[in-house]
Design an enzyme around this catalytic site. Structure first.
Site: not given
Ligand SMILES: Cc1ncc(COP(=O)(O)O)c(C=O)c1O
Lengths: 140, 401
Positions: B115, B192, B195, B218, B355
């Site tokens: 991302h 990161d 997700q 999220k 993104c």
């Protein structure tokens, strides 16, 4: 007709499949303006040749959705041969129309009028206006 | 088919919304909404300073939330920094740790799956410091494979900036192995996790991650709150990048000092309501159970993929998503044309590059449609989605696409 049918008019599809004035020139007399929309991948370049206050020629290269590609094509076709003043007025009218604002109905938008269906799709206004904004920037 | 027991907890779900955009942001359960409201209605006050009941209670809840996050990922609470989101967390690492530790000749190893939040901050660091960005070559499927990683890392690698799960492909990165190897080379690994956290149990100790970033919104929590986990020794030696109230320890005319981590990174008034809501989100996730979420979601995803495999007019870019993200296009239809069809039918998908432009370049496409299955989706949602895909394929074909 439902909203989608108002959006995908025959004229739009026709321009999408056979874009007019497509292909860029390498001529410094043309003012060139490229706009990319990073969120959707649209990439549009408009080249304008202005002589004696007249739009003599418009070239365009557009990749993206059907609305953005067709709107670049329609733009190029209806602007050639206009005075700069007239061209600006048409752009303003068009932008007001697709953004669902009040617009001067006495201005003849010709084929560009078919983009009025966009106003029901706020998410697509950018698609319909990106080439027009690039064009107007080139006139300034 | 079994009734989905969780839908009733999500007021935004009603009879006509089919929400497949959970990778962009998840819906919020009542318990989260109520906690946010509880603060706003009964506890509005600033934290860490007021001496009255409301402020003390709000401070208590704020710090309890930090503990709850720490617990959730097996960290210590002083290793949890609250931020605005994953983006802010990764920028904090880049601007504080990255800018001050990298030099000309150093390398930052990353991937085309990232991302932009996990990529651009490091490009900024590279520009500032003269370090170089290097990419781990992706497999044909677009995965980060261990072999490719081993072949790319070198003594010059100082930072590995990498996703735990890709927001376009839903692929799980072999993180534990990557981190172990990176550490052999002396590199710091910045993960990161935006997700991953809502889908799989994350144990930062067992992963041995140096930094791990994620977003509240999220994982059923409110917007405006993000988390940066950092190892205590790393956070302790890092400088803050924002200065102001609450983070300062002593202030003189020409100098000041700052408090210990994590407070030194939390300058100004933080999104207190969101932090309090985040704790409720974690509790909700724990109550449902990540394993139950995984099982239900996987079954529903398998049901979807089986149907998609029978469809002719779509191009699916990831047939084996680990977190049930499905990324596709209708054949010959630009994603922004297709999305309007779905939107008209109250189906929430996302169109564009999400993104993550580089993975679209890798796939050789301009843009895509992305959906995600999450546990509040139903078999009916999937049926409606697939039926609408069929209609859309016909509709655009008739138009001449
Ligand atoms: C993988 C990944 N990283 C980072 C982000 C950025 O998160 P946020 O917008 O909450 O900062 C997202 C979400 O958009 C994401 O999916």
């Amino acid at each position: 007709m439902n909203n989608l049918d108002h959006l995908y008019r025959e004229i739009i599809m026709e321009h999408y499949k056979n874009p007019r004035n497509k292909g860029l020139v390498t001529n410094d007399d043309y003012k060139s303006n490229r706009i990319k929309n990073p969120s959707c991948g649209d990439d549009i370049t408009i080249q304008v040749l202005v002589e004696d206050g007249m739009v003599k020629d418009v070239k365009q290269e557009a990749s993206g959705c059907s609305i953005s590609v067709a709107s670049a094509s329609v733009l190029s076709e209806i602007m050639i041969g206009r005075s700069v003043e007239e061209a600006k007025k048409i752009v303003d009218t068009y932008i007001n129309m697709v953004t669902n604002k009040e617009f001067d109905e006495s201005v003849d938008l010709e084929e560009a009028a078919v983009f009025s269906g966009v106003k029901k799709f706020p998410a697509r206004i950018k698609c319909a206006s990106i080439a027009w904004v690039a064009f107007k920037d080139s006139l300034e | 088919m079994k009734e989905n027991p969780w839908i009733k907890d999500f007021p935004q779900l009603n009879n006509h919304l089919h929400y497949f955009d959970s990778a962009a942001t998840s819906l919020k359960p009542v318990s989260v909404i109520e906690q946010v409201n509880y603060y706003n209605q009964e506890l509005s006050s600033n934290i860490h300073r007021g001496m009255y009941y409301e402020s003390q209670k709000a401070t208590e809840l704020y710090e309890e939330a930090r503990e709850s996050v720490a617990n959730f990922i097996n960290a210590q609470s002083n290793e949890i920094v609250f931020t605005r989101g994953t983006t802010a967390s990764l920028n904090l690492v880049a601007r504080s740790f990255g800018v001050n530790h990298l030099n000309q000749g150093d390398e930052i190893l990353t991937s085309e799956l990232e991302h932009h939040s996990s990529l651009i901050p490091w490009q900024y660091v590279a520009n500032k410091t003269g370090a170089k960005i290097k990419y781990i070559p992706l497999s044909d499927q677009g995965r980060i494979a261990l072999d490719a990683f081993k072949a790319t890392i070198s003594k010059a690698t100082k930072v590995v900036a990498i996703n735990h799960v890709s927001n376009v492909m839903g692929y799980l990165t072999p993180l534990k192995e990557i981190i172990a190897i990176a550490h052999e080379y002396g590199a710091v690994v910045v993960v990161d996790g935006a997700q991953a956290i809502q889908h799989i149990p994350v144990d930062v100790k067992s992963l041995d991650a140096d930094f791990y970033a994620f977003s509240g919104h999220k994982m059923l929590g409110p917007t405006g709150i993000g988390i940066l986990y950092g190892k205590d020794d790393l956070l302790s030696e890092m400088e803050p990048i924002e200065f102001g109230g609450d983070m300062a320890l002593d202030v003189m005319k020409t100098q000041f000092s700052w408090k210990e981590s994590p407070i030194k990174f939390e300058a100004g008034t933080m999104p207190i309501a969101s932090v309090i809501g985040l704790k409720a989100a974690i509790e909700y996730l724990k109550n449902v159970g990540l394993d139950n979420i995984h099982q239900y979601t996987k079954d529903l995803y398998d049901y979807l993929i089986k149907k998609l495999n029978e469809l002719d007019g779509i191009e699916l870019y990831n047939h084996h998503s680990d977190t049930f993200i499905f990324t596709f296009n209708l054949k010959n239809v630009p994603s922004h044309d297709a999305i309007s069809y779905f939107s008209e039918k109250h189906i929430a998908l996302r169109a564009g590059q999400h993104c993550a432009k580089l993975i679209h370049d890798f796939l050789n496409i301009n843009a895509s449609l992305r959906g995600t299955i999450y546990f509040y989706n139903t078999y009916k949602d999937v049926d409606v989605l697939v039926d609408t895909m069929k209609e859309a394929i016909d509709y655009f074909k008739k138009l001449g696409f």
